[in-house]
Write a protein that holds these residues in place. Structure first.
Motif, PDB file in Angstrom:
ATOM      1  N   ASP A 178       0.831  -1.212   0.000  1.00 56.34           N
ATOM      2  CA  ASP A 178       0.000   0.000   0.000  1.00 56.34           C
ATOM      3  C   ASP A 178       0.863   1.259   0.000  1.00 56.34           C
ATOM      4  OD1 ASP A 178      -2.287  -1.445   0.041  1.00 56.34           O
ATOM      5  OD2 ASP A 178      -2.720  -1.141   2.177  1.00 56.34           O
ATOM      6  N   ARG A 179       1.987   1.163   0.773  1.00 57.38           N
ATOM      7  CA  ARG A 179       2.854   2.345   0.857  1.00 57.38           C
ATOM      8  C   ARG A 179       3.396   2.667  -0.535  1.00 57.38           C
ATOM      9  NH1 ARG A 179       4.923   0.743   5.377  1.00 57.38           N
ATOM     10  NH2 ARG A 179       6.647  -0.323   4.378  1.00 57.38           N
ATOM     11  N   ILE A 180       3.873   1.646  -1.245  1.00 55.94           N
ATOM     12  CA  ILE A 180       4.411   1.886  -2.593  1.00 55.94           C
ATOM     13  C   ILE A 180       3.293   2.370  -3.525  1.00 55.94           C
ATOM     14  CG2 ILE A 180       5.581   0.869  -4.582  1.00 55.94           C
ATOM     15  CD1 ILE A 180       6.814  -1.209  -2.747  1.00 55.94           C
ATOM     16  N   ASP A 181       2.131   1.725  -3.466  1.00 59.30           N
ATOM     17  CA  ASP A 181       1.032   2.079  -4.372  1.00 59.30           C
ATOM     18  C   ASP A 181       0.512   3.492  -4.106  1.00 59.30           C
ATOM     19  OD1 ASP A 181       1.160  -0.437  -5.546  1.00 59.30           O
ATOM     20  OD2 ASP A 181      -0.441  -1.292  -4.310  1.00 59.30           O
ATOM     21  N   SER A 182       0.583   3.932  -2.828  1.00 58.96           N
ATOM     22  CA  SER A 182       0.007   5.227  -2.472  1.00 58.96           C
ATOM     23  C   SER A 182       0.992   6.371  -2.623  1.00 58.96           C
ATOM     24  CB  SER A 182      -0.471   5.226  -1.017  1.00 58.96           C
ATOM     25  OG  SER A 182      -1.351   4.169  -0.800  1.00 58.96           O
ATOM     26  N   THR A 183       2.292   6.056  -2.667  1.00 63.16           N
ATOM     27  CA  THR A 183       3.270   7.148  -2.698  1.00 63.16           C
ATOM     28  C   THR A 183       4.000   7.247  -4.030  1.00 63.16           C
ATOM     29  OG1 THR A 183       4.939   5.698  -1.731  1.00 63.16           O
ATOM     30  CG2 THR A 183       3.696   7.066  -0.193  1.00 63.16           C
ATOM     31  N   ARG A 184       3.707   6.335  -4.977  1.00 63.59           N
ATOM     32  CA  ARG A 184       4.385   6.413  -6.275  1.00 63.59           C
ATOM     33  C   ARG A 184       3.946   7.694  -6.992  1.00 63.59           C
ATOM     34  NH1 ARG A 184       0.602   1.688  -8.348  1.00 63.59           N
ATOM     35  NH2 ARG A 184      -1.171   2.985  -8.907  1.00 63.59           N
ATOM     36  N   ALA A 185       4.820   8.174  -7.909  1.00 73.04           N
ATOM     37  CA  ALA A 185       4.522   9.424  -8.617  1.00 73.04           C
ATOM     38  C   ALA A 185       3.389   9.231  -9.624  1.00 73.04           C
ATOM     39  CB  ALA A 185       5.781   9.922  -9.319  1.00 73.04           C
ATOM     40  N   ALA A 186       3.363   8.079 -10.313  1.00 74.21           N
ATOM     41  CA  ALA A 186       2.393   7.876 -11.390  1.00 74.21           C
ATOM     42  C   ALA A 186       1.090   7.294 -10.845  1.00 74.21           C
ATOM     43  CB  ALA A 186       2.969   6.938 -12.448  1.00 74.21           C
ATOM     44  N   SER A 187       0.008   8.068 -10.935  1.00 68.96           N
ATOM     45  CA  SER A 187      -1.331   7.614 -10.537  1.00 68.96           C
ATOM     46  C   SER A 187      -1.357   6.843  -9.224  1.00 68.96           C
ATOM     47  CB  SER A 187      -1.952   6.718 -11.616  1.00 68.96           C
ATOM     48  OG  SER A 187      -1.792   7.245 -12.864  1.00 68.96           O
ATOM     49  N   PRO A 188      -0.971   7.468  -8.125  1.00 68.02           N
ATOM     50  CA  PRO A 188      -1.019   6.750  -6.846  1.00 68.02           C
ATOM     51  C   PRO A 188      -2.454   6.411  -6.455  1.00 68.02           C
ATOM     52  CG  PRO A 188      -0.669   9.086  -6.487  1.00 68.02           C
ATOM     53  CD  PRO A 188      -0.594   8.869  -7.969  1.00 68.02           C
ATOM     54  N   LEU A 189      -2.572   5.439  -5.558  1.00 71.20           N
ATOM     55  CA  LEU A 189      -3.893   5.109  -5.015  1.00 71.20           C
ATOM     56  C   LEU A 189      -4.407   6.309  -4.242  1.00 71.20           C
ATOM     57  CD1 LEU A 189      -6.150   3.130  -4.083  1.00 71.20           C
ATOM     58  CD2 LEU A 189      -4.666   2.547  -2.171  1.00 71.20           C
ATOM     59  N   VAL A 190      -5.538   6.858  -4.688  1.00 66.86           N
ATOM     60  CA  VAL A 190      -6.147   7.984  -3.973  1.00 66.86           C
ATOM     61  C   VAL A 190      -7.655   7.771  -3.977  1.00 66.86           C
ATOM     62  CG1 VAL A 190      -4.460   9.815  -4.434  1.00 66.86           C
ATOM     63  CG2 VAL A 190      -6.238   9.327  -6.131  1.00 66.86           C
ATOM     64  N   GLN A 191      -8.308   8.404  -3.028  1.00 68.28           N
ATOM     65  CA  GLN A 191      -9.767   8.395  -3.066  1.00 68.28           C
ATOM     66  C   GLN A 191     -10.176   9.469  -4.063  1.00 68.28           C
ATOM     67  OE1 GLN A 191     -11.839   9.204   0.658  1.00 68.28           O
ATOM     68  NE2 GLN A 191     -13.643   9.657  -0.603  1.00 68.28           N
ATOM     69  N   SER A 192     -10.797   9.079  -5.179  1.00 68.60           N
ATOM     70  CA  SER A 192     -11.049  10.050  -6.241  1.00 68.60           C
ATOM     71  C   SER A 192     -12.240  10.943  -5.909  1.00 68.60           C
ATOM     72  CB  SER A 192     -11.280   9.339  -7.575  1.00 68.60           C
ATOM     73  OG  SER A 192     -12.420   8.526  -7.480  1.00 68.60           O
ATOM     74  N   GLU A 193     -12.258  12.093  -6.567  1.00 66.83           N
ATOM     75  CA  GLU A 193     -13.333  13.055  -6.369  1.00 66.83           C
ATOM     76  C   GLU A 193     -14.668  12.404  -6.742  1.00 66.83           C
ATOM     77  OE1 GLU A 193     -12.182  16.773  -8.254  1.00 66.83           O
ATOM     78  OE2 GLU A 193     -14.326  17.270  -8.241  1.00 66.83           O
ATOM     79  N   GLY A 194     -15.652  12.599  -5.934  1.00 63.13           N
ATOM     80  CA  GLY A 194     -16.980  12.060  -6.253  1.00 63.13           C
ATOM     81  C   GLY A 194     -17.163  10.612  -5.847  1.00 63.13           C
ATOM     82  N   SER A 195     -16.165  10.010  -5.182  1.00 63.21           N
ATOM     83  CA  SER A 195     -16.339   8.608  -4.816  1.00 63.21           C
ATOM     84  C   SER A 195     -17.020   8.486  -3.449  1.00 63.21           C
ATOM     85  CB  SER A 195     -14.997   7.874  -4.813  1.00 63.21           C
ATOM     86  OG  SER A 195     -14.152   8.423  -3.842  1.00 63.21           O
ATOM     87  N   VAL A 196     -17.680   7.356  -3.262  1.00 60.99           N
ATOM     88  CA  VAL A 196     -18.362   7.075  -1.997  1.00 60.99           C
ATOM     89  C   VAL A 196     -17.525   6.046  -1.255  1.00 60.99           C
ATOM     90  CG1 VAL A 196     -20.490   6.193  -0.956  1.00 60.99           C
ATOM     91  CG2 VAL A 196     -20.582   7.404  -3.155  1.00 60.99           C
ATOM     92  N   VAL A 197     -17.195   6.339  -0.001  1.00 59.26           N
ATOM     93  CA  VAL A 197     -16.404   5.390   0.781  1.00 59.26           C
ATOM     94  C   VAL A 197     -17.327   4.320   1.357  1.00 59.26           C
ATOM     95  CG1 VAL A 197     -14.924   5.080   2.798  1.00 59.26           C
ATOM     96  CG2 VAL A 197     -14.711   7.148   1.405  1.00 59.26           C
ATOM     97  N   VAL A 198     -16.958   3.053   1.137  1.00 55.99           N
ATOM     98  CA  VAL A 198     -17.673   1.935   1.752  1.00 55.99           C
ATOM     99  C   VAL A 198     -16.664   1.198   2.619  1.00 55.99           C
ATOM    100  CG1 VAL A 198     -18.867  -0.259   1.337  1.00 55.99           C
ATOM    101  CG2 VAL A 198     -19.307   1.710  -0.168  1.00 55.99           C
TER     102      VAL A 198
END
Ligand code: DC
Length: 220
Positions: A178-198
């Motif tokens: 998760d750390r690598i996926d969330s901190t990489r420069a190219a398209s990191p894992l983020v909660q996108s605008e307009g998304s609903v958290v479940v």
């Protein structure tokens, strides 16, 4: 005429995205695309060619020669590399331990995002799971879900899937990925605008599917 329904389901490893996404697609009669399987299949292909995955340029160059094909039946999703069925080998520890390196290479992401958009464009309605679906691949998706679960619950689920592997070690491996996926420069894992958290921590799989189908019903 309204455009085909696209449901984006993003979230960290082990949040239950695959079972949930397949379940939602099956319930609603939609196609299903597992984009994580595509990054895994690319990783498998490059490992097999002996490419040094720590060398982003070598990864980028070799990735151009790999042909991936994804089947979109939620009850029988398939993934092939140059015609070889790789559904099983892409789940090995070797691939799981290396996929974040490959997924961080911008050229690989360009190739796979392009392929994913073509699958989506060819579908009459689809559930797409990944990390960057709502943010990059399909920012106009009619429904965007950000699926989470607490780390211990995620690790317990992954450890059980892996035949009773050590939950603490699994939690550490998930956290590292998760750390690598969330901190990489190219398209990191983020909660996108307009998304609903479940949050699936305290829900059964059926309850998570019910929750998302309810969100879809209200949005369509
Ligand atoms: O969901 P998964 O564990 O099968 O994903 C495998 C890897 O691929 C994971 O490390 C994150 C990466 N991935 C990504 O970067 N973008 C996506 N859309 C899907 C997966």
């Amino acid at each position: 005429m309204t455009s085909p329904l696209v449901i984006a389901i993003d979230g960290p490893s082990g949040s239950g995205k695959s079972s949930t996404s397949r379940g939602v697609a099956d319930r609603l009669g939609l196609d299903y695309l597992d984009t994580g399987a595509m990054y895994r299949a690319m990783t498998w292909a490059l490992l097999r060619q002996g490419v040094d995955l720590a060398d982003p340029e070598a990864v980028a160059t070799a990735s151009d020669g790999v042909t991936l094909t994804s089947g979109t039946d939620p009850l029988d999703p398939t993934i092939h590399v140059d015609g070889t069925d790789v559904a099983e080998p892409i789940r090995t520890d070797e691939v799981t331990g290396s996929v974040s390196l490959v997924a961080a290479v911008p050229h690989v992401r360009e190739l796979l995002v392009d392929l994913q958009r073509r699958v989506i464009a060819g579908s009459d309605g689809i559930v797409v799971e990944g990390r960057d679906i709502g943010s990059v691949v399909a920012p106009d998706a009619r429904v965007k879900i950000y699926l989470v679960a607490d780390p211990a619950a995620r690790a317990a689920r992954r450890a059980a899937e892996n035949g009773g592997a050590d939950a603490a070690a699994t939690e550490a491996a998930l956290a590292a990925r998760d750390r690598i996926d969330s901190t990489r420069a190219a398209s990191p894992l983020v909660q996108s605008e307009g998304s609903v958290v479940v949050d699936g921590t305290h829900l059964t799989l059926d309850e998570v599917i019910d929750t998302i189908v309810g969100i879809v019903d209200r949005a369509t």
